[in-house]
Design a protein around this motif. Structure first.
Motif, short mmCIF file in Angstrom:
data_model
loop_
_atom_site.label_atom_id
_atom_site.label_comp_id
_atom_site.label_asym_id
_atom_site.label_seq_id
_atom_site.Cartn_x
_atom_site.Cartn_y
_atom_site.Cartn_z
N ASN A 154 22.09 21.01 17.67
CA ASN A 154 22.93 21.46 18.77
C ASN A 154 22.14 21.54 20.07
OD1 ASN A 154 23.57 23.34 16.12
ND2 ASN A 154 25.30 22.20 16.96
N TYR A 155 20.88 21.19 19.97
CA TYR A 155 20.01 21.22 21.14
C TYR A 155 18.88 20.24 20.92
CZ TYR A 155 16.14 22.85 24.08
OH TYR A 155 15.10 22.91 24.96
N PHE A 156 18.48 19.54 21.96
CA PHE A 156 17.26 18.75 21.93
C PHE A 156 16.46 19.07 23.18
CE2 PHE A 156 19.76 15.83 19.20
CZ PHE A 156 18.91 15.81 18.12
N GLN A 157 15.15 19.04 23.06
CA GLN A 157 14.32 19.32 24.23
C GLN A 157 14.59 18.31 25.35
OE1 GLN A 157 10.12 19.49 23.47
NE2 GLN A 157 9.60 19.85 25.60
N SER A 158 14.98 17.07 24.95
CA SER A 158 15.12 16.01 25.94
C SER A 158 16.41 16.11 26.74
CB SER A 158 15.06 14.66 25.24
OG SER A 158 16.10 14.56 24.31
N VAL A 159 17.30 17.06 26.41
CA VAL A 159 18.55 17.17 27.17
C VAL A 159 18.23 17.54 28.60
CG1 VAL A 159 20.67 18.48 27.41
CG2 VAL A 159 19.93 17.76 25.17
N ASP A 160 18.81 16.78 29.52
CA ASP A 160 18.41 16.93 30.92
C ASP A 160 19.41 17.82 31.66
OD1 ASP A 160 17.05 16.57 33.23
OD2 ASP A 160 17.89 14.60 33.68
N THR A 161 19.17 19.13 31.62
CA THR A 161 19.98 20.05 32.42
C THR A 161 19.02 20.99 33.15
OG1 THR A 161 20.11 21.72 30.69
CG2 THR A 161 21.87 20.08 30.72
N PHE A 196 13.92 26.49 31.14
CA PHE A 196 13.53 27.12 29.87
C PHE A 196 12.24 26.51 29.34
CE2 PHE A 196 13.87 27.40 25.18
CZ PHE A 196 13.96 28.77 25.06
N ILE A 197 12.14 25.17 29.38
CA ILE A 197 10.94 24.50 28.87
C ILE A 197 9.73 24.91 29.71
CG2 ILE A 197 9.84 22.26 28.51
CD1 ILE A 197 12.71 21.15 28.08
N GLU A 198 9.92 24.95 31.02
CA GLU A 198 8.81 25.34 31.89
C GLU A 198 8.31 26.75 31.57
OE1 GLU A 198 9.94 24.74 35.97
OE2 GLU A 198 9.82 22.56 35.71
N LYS A 199 9.27 27.66 31.39
CA LYS A 199 8.90 29.05 31.08
C LYS A 199 8.15 29.11 29.76
CE LYS A 199 12.84 31.24 32.95
NZ LYS A 199 14.14 31.64 32.43
N GLN A 233 28.06 32.86 26.79
CA GLN A 233 26.71 32.67 27.31
C GLN A 233 26.48 31.17 27.48
OE1 GLN A 233 24.01 34.39 28.36
NE2 GLN A 233 22.87 32.48 28.51
N ALA A 234 26.00 30.79 28.66
CA ALA A 234 25.70 29.38 28.89
C ALA A 234 24.58 28.94 27.96
CB ALA A 234 25.29 29.18 30.34
N ASN A 235 24.78 27.83 27.26
CA ASN A 235 23.68 27.32 26.44
C ASN A 235 22.82 26.38 27.28
OD1 ASN A 235 25.04 24.83 26.40
ND2 ASN A 235 26.25 25.50 24.65
N LEU A 236 21.81 25.80 26.66
CA LEU A 236 20.85 25.03 27.46
C LEU A 236 21.28 23.58 27.63
CD1 LEU A 236 17.55 26.50 26.02
CD2 LEU A 236 18.63 27.02 28.19
#
Lengths: 428, 541
Positions: free
Chosen positions: A282-289, A295-298, A348-351
């Motif tokens: 339901n999520y991949f790191q490569s999703v570009d939003t 989130f990845i930066e944090k 809640q907004a997902n990533l």
């Protein structure tokens, strides 16, 4: 020598006193329990989730905490030991008086803590994709139910790859067995013949895949397009994929779609021979939003590792934690009973660019993404559902659970039987 | 009139613009290559698929370069101008259509990569197959012919016939003939006699792909062709039945070698010294991590040697694991000789400490140990495919075994070890420093376990849990083979491996393992000292 020991003892006593004294001095806080294995076999997956929780709590404290109080994480280590999960859960709730617990990975650990959460009436957020067939008042399932992962993946393979023959390969425990049961029923529903389904189970940590991979090769050489649906658990995946690569099975010949292989698992393998194999999450790191990027930066700043990857269960904790914060604020209290009542309906907004919602059955809505492995260990999203898919606790494809429905708002029941009109039935 | 003319021109212009904008969908474009290339920029898999088709149909002059760049992820496009570019191996940008250097203005733009999924990758393989049939390297031509044999893509027939006409290499010719036969076999319009002959050629190939080709004939195939195909299937299956047994046995030998490698260190610490060493698996794990570190060091400081990094890791792993072994022996085990229960518990504790130490230092996640080029891939021999890394492990296990044998039988250390294990007090009175020998023996066993870690890093996870999965198997092998006998360990490992693999096809991996365990328990009931029991006074010592 003796003197040294005495010195060490005294120093140790001081240190221990300092540690126990510290929380007493601090201002009043809300305690958040984190129940993830930091040692033993599951540490490989669960340690990351502990760190993710610490980061989320730190973030929230920067924003001023919850209800004017700071959050205080309480980390315990159940050491991949299922009975210890129950003990540690009891310790968190009874002794530490935590308001909520985020934790567990394997289904057996969740089943082991369930009675404790029911008895002591606390809240558990469970972040991992699982086999479904459960809905409890005290548990909120932020990972995928089978209809949010397994079934869309099979649909994709049928539609895009024209797959007609199926190998369902899994590790021998409850999650793969139930998922494969659901998938088998679903495939037969779609008109797949029994002889076109091969089900195979292997023990935990299986490392010699020669025979099975060559069986898959044989099964796939009848001319009908074949795919492998893998519910193989964490550690056994690396040797499995290595054997696939070495025996020359490419994704273009026999694609493998996995439900337990994410960015974290791929970090340990050379992914070049695996390019094109699939995973459903339901999520991949490569999703570009923008949300995901932040989130990845944090996360990379928090772990001080610019290469650290994110994964699906981390996002589940992100959604779950924020939902809990919103529910606590809505209820004006962190008391479990009030939070449990406040949670359904919280958004809640997902990533990945959508807004997930907590449903009355304590599951959430999620988008389903299919990704192909790239040579850098990331996934290329090849398919994404247009809408968010609501999590279904009771599968529609199993005879025992077809008529069951979970609704903790209107019916106050986790297994309401729509045929008999009564609460109770399988799983009660 | 003039007005109408103007309007007509505007309309024409509008259509032209629309055609340009709608680029991919429009059939009006003059050049089919341009038309196909423009489809790449649509960023949709369907369009990409059609683009490949279009390039093949137009037999674009730069086609092969485009396909190669595409499969390497080096085919880019500019989303604005829809220009498609190739980034060559050196990183320079060239225009996809012509191969000319790209204008500077384009290179500065944010270019996107043409994305692939499996379906596109398949079309790409088929498309580049047609080009590869003309490749100068015969191996590439064979590969392309094999790929066509597998897909039986009817459109490839003219390309194959053209390639056949000028093929001189014998094995390439054979592969091409087979590919041609596979296509003709499935063709409705081919003469019956040709199809029957084709069935024979395909059957002669004799592998899984041939079986698939023979089995998947269209429904309205004439009976004579069907018969020929069925005869082919029967002959292949007969052969594959034999090959299956051969394959199971080779897989068994390969599994046995892994077991042998894992157990051989234990055969020394437990078998020869009698220490119930629960930390043995962790020595294997330390060896694997030593491999990981060595590889990282070589990659960073002496990249020229990176192909040989695994070989260089062998002595490193031996020394590191051996040193840890000596340390454990000196600090824990030497106080516990003759107290097996305490040894068991203490070494179990040591194993937990080592696991958690490694977890704290390296983190709980898997570490990637790369497989060098020469260990990747597999070799097919008489229908049995064996991967190179498994073959290497079989050879390596044998080498380690015989080296250890030699060490124990032919060196002075070996003599002392044997003397101490046979009669400690007698050896001591002959002037042998038994504590020193104990430490060295334990270090040797641990070092050999470390070497096993080098090999296991190639087939298993390099994680703190690596050792745990081998400890039970290792004890099983040593006890089954006969404690204190290296030959027993060899025979024990191989027979457990082969039995496991022969059971697996019909009992499944889980049940197979259970059956095997029960069989070994029964065996040990009958012969408590294992396959090769040590006889004589040593037993009483």
């Amino acid at each position: 020598m003796k003197k040294f020991f005495r010195g060490a003892l005294i120093a140790g006593a001081f240190a221990a006193a300092a540690i126990t004294a510290a929380p007493a001095r601090a201002e009043e806080t809300i305690k958040i329990g984190i129940l993830h294995s930091l040692s033993g076999t599951m540490a490989i997956s669960e340690t990351t989730l502990k760190d993710a929780m610490l980061m989320l709590i730190e973030e929230q404290n920067k924003k001023g905490g919850v209800l004017g109080k700071k959050l205080e994480p309480v980390v315990v280590d159940p050491a991949s030991n299922w009975p210890l999960f129950a003990e540690k859960a009891r310790e968190l709730i009874s002794n530490q008086k935590v308001a909520v617990v985020f934790g567990c990975w394997t289904s057996v650990s969740r089943k082991s803590v369930l009675p404790v959460f029911k008895e002591l009436d606390s809240v558990l957020f469970y972040p991992v994709q699982y086999e479904g067939e459960e809905s409890e008042r005290n548990v909120f399932y932020t990972g995928a139910a089978p209809n949010q992962q397994a079934i869309p993946a099979v649909d994709y393979l049928m539609k895009e790859e024209g797959v007609q023959r199926w190998v369902l390969a899994g590790t021998d425990y409850v999650y793969p067995r139930t998922t494969n049961k659901i998938l088998e029923a679903y495939l037969k529903d779609k008109g797949v013949a029994q002889e076109d389904i091969l089900i195979n189970y292997t023990p935990f940590g299986h490392s010699d895949w020669q025979t099975i991979v060559s069986d898959i090769k044989k099964f796939g050489s009848t001319g009908k397009k074949t795919a492998v649906v893998s519910t193989i658990n964490g550690d056994a995946n690396v040797p499995f994929y290595k054997e696939l690569g070495n025996q020359g099975i490419k994704a273009t010949d026999i694609p493998v779609v996995a439900f337990s292989v994410g960015e974290e698992e791929l970090a340990g393998i050379d992914t070049k021979p695996l390019v094109g194999h699939l995973a459903a999450w339901n999520y991949f790191q490569s999703v570009d939003t923008p949300d995901n990027k932040a989130f990845i930066e944090k996360w990379q700043a928090f772990t001080k590792n610019p290469k650290r990857v994110t994964n699906d269960p981390m996002e589940a904790h992100y959604i779950g934690f924020n939902m809990w914060v919103k529910a606590a604020e809505k209820a004006g209290s962190v008391e479990p009973d009030k939070v449990i009542d406040a949670l359904p309906g919280i958004e809640q907004a997902n990533l990945t660019g959508g807004v997930s919602k907590m449903l009355p059955n304590h599951h959430i809505t999620k988008p389903v993404l299919i990704g192909e492995i790239k040579d850098d260990g990331q996934f290329d999203v090849v398919e994404k559902t247009d809408d968010l898919v609501p999590g279904d606790a009771w599968s529609d494809f199993l005879p025992g659970s077809k008529d069951l429905e979970a609704d903790w708002v209107a019916k106050k029941c986790g297994n309401f039987n729509t045929k008999t009109g009564k609460c109770g039935g399988q799983g009660s | 009139m003039r007005l109408i003319g103007l309007r007509g021109a505007t309309l024409g212009l509008l259509i032209a613009i629309a055609t340009l904008l709608g680029g991919p969908a429009s059939p009006a474009s003059a050049d089919p290559v341009d038309d196909a290339l423009a489809r790449f920029a649509a960023d949709k898999y369907d369009e990409t698929d059609k683009a490949i088709e279009g390039l093949v149909a137009a037999s674009a002059q730069n086609g092969q370069a485009i396909f190669e760049a595409m499969s390497a992820g080096r085919l880019l496009y500019d989303p604005e101008s829809k220009t498609v570019l190739i980034k060559d191996a050196g990183g320079a940008l060239v225009l996809a259509k012509t191969g000319d250097p790209a204008p500077q203005a384009l290179a500065a733009k944010p270019l996107k990569t043409v994305r692939l999924n499996n379906r596109v990758r398949r079309s790409l393989e088929a498309a580049s197959g047609a080009f590869a049939l003309q490749a100068p390297d015969p191996q590439k031509r064979i590969g392309a012919a094999r790929a066509i044999f597998k897909t039986r893509e009817p459109t490839a027939l003219p390309a194959i016939e053209a390639a056949l006409a000028k093929e001189k290499d014998a094995s390439a010719k054979q592969a091409l003939e087979a590919a041609k036969a596979a296509i003709i076999l499935a063709r409705q319009d081919a003469p019956e006699a040709d199809r029957i002959a084709a069935a024979d050629i395909v059957a002669a190939v004799g592998d899984q792909d041939a079986l698939a080709a023979l089995r998947t004939l269209p429904a309205n195939t004439p009976p004579a062709v069907k018969q020929a195909a069925e005869a082919g299937v029967a002959s292949i299956e007969r052969w594959l039945g034999v090959a299956n047994v051969v394959q199971d046995v080779t897989y068994g030998v390969s599994l046995g070698s892994v077991l042998l490698l894992a157990a051989i260190g234990l055969a020394i610490t437990f078998g020869v010294m009698g220490v119930i060493n629960m930390a043995h698996g962790e020595m294997v794990m330390i060896g694997a991590y030593a491999t990981f570190l060595t590889q990282g060091f070589i990659r960073d400081y002496v990249p020229a040697l990176s192909g040989a990094s695994l070989i260089l890791a062998i002595p490193v792993a031996f020394l590191v694991a051996g040193a840890v072994g000596v340390l454990i022996e000196r600090t824990v085990i030497r106080f516990l000789y003759g107290r097996p229960l305490e040894t068991l518990l203490a070494t179990w504790g040591v194993s937990l400490i080592l696991q958690q130490a490694v977890r704290s230092v390296f983190g709980p996640t898997n570490r990637e140990v790369q497989t060098p080029e020469w260990l990747q891939g597999s070799v097919s021999f008489l229908g049995v495919s064996l991967t190179w890394n498994r073959i290497a492990i079989v050879l390596f296990a044998m080498a380690v075994f015989f080296a250890l044998m030699l060490l124990l039988k032919r060196t002075s250390l070996g003599l002392r070890v044997r003397a101490v294990t046979q009669n400690r007090r007698m050896a001591a009175s002959m002037g042998i420093r038994t504590p020193w020998v104990d430490a060295m023996t334990f270090g040797l066993g641990s070092g050999v376990a470390g070497i096993a870690g080098v090999a296991l890093s190639q087939i298993d996870n390099v994680s703190p849990n690596l050792g745990q999965s081998y400890i039970i198997d290792s004890f099983l092998v040593v006890v089954f083979g006969g404690v204190g006998n290296l030959w027993g360990t060899l025979v024990g490992a191989l027979s457990i491996g082969v039995a496991n693999k022969l059971l697996e096809p019909f009992a499944g991996a889980v049940l197979g393992k259970i059956i095997l365990l029960v069989a070994i328990i029964l065996f040990i009931q009958k012969k408590p000292r294992g396959l090769f029991a040590l006889k004589g006074r040593a037993v009483e010592a």
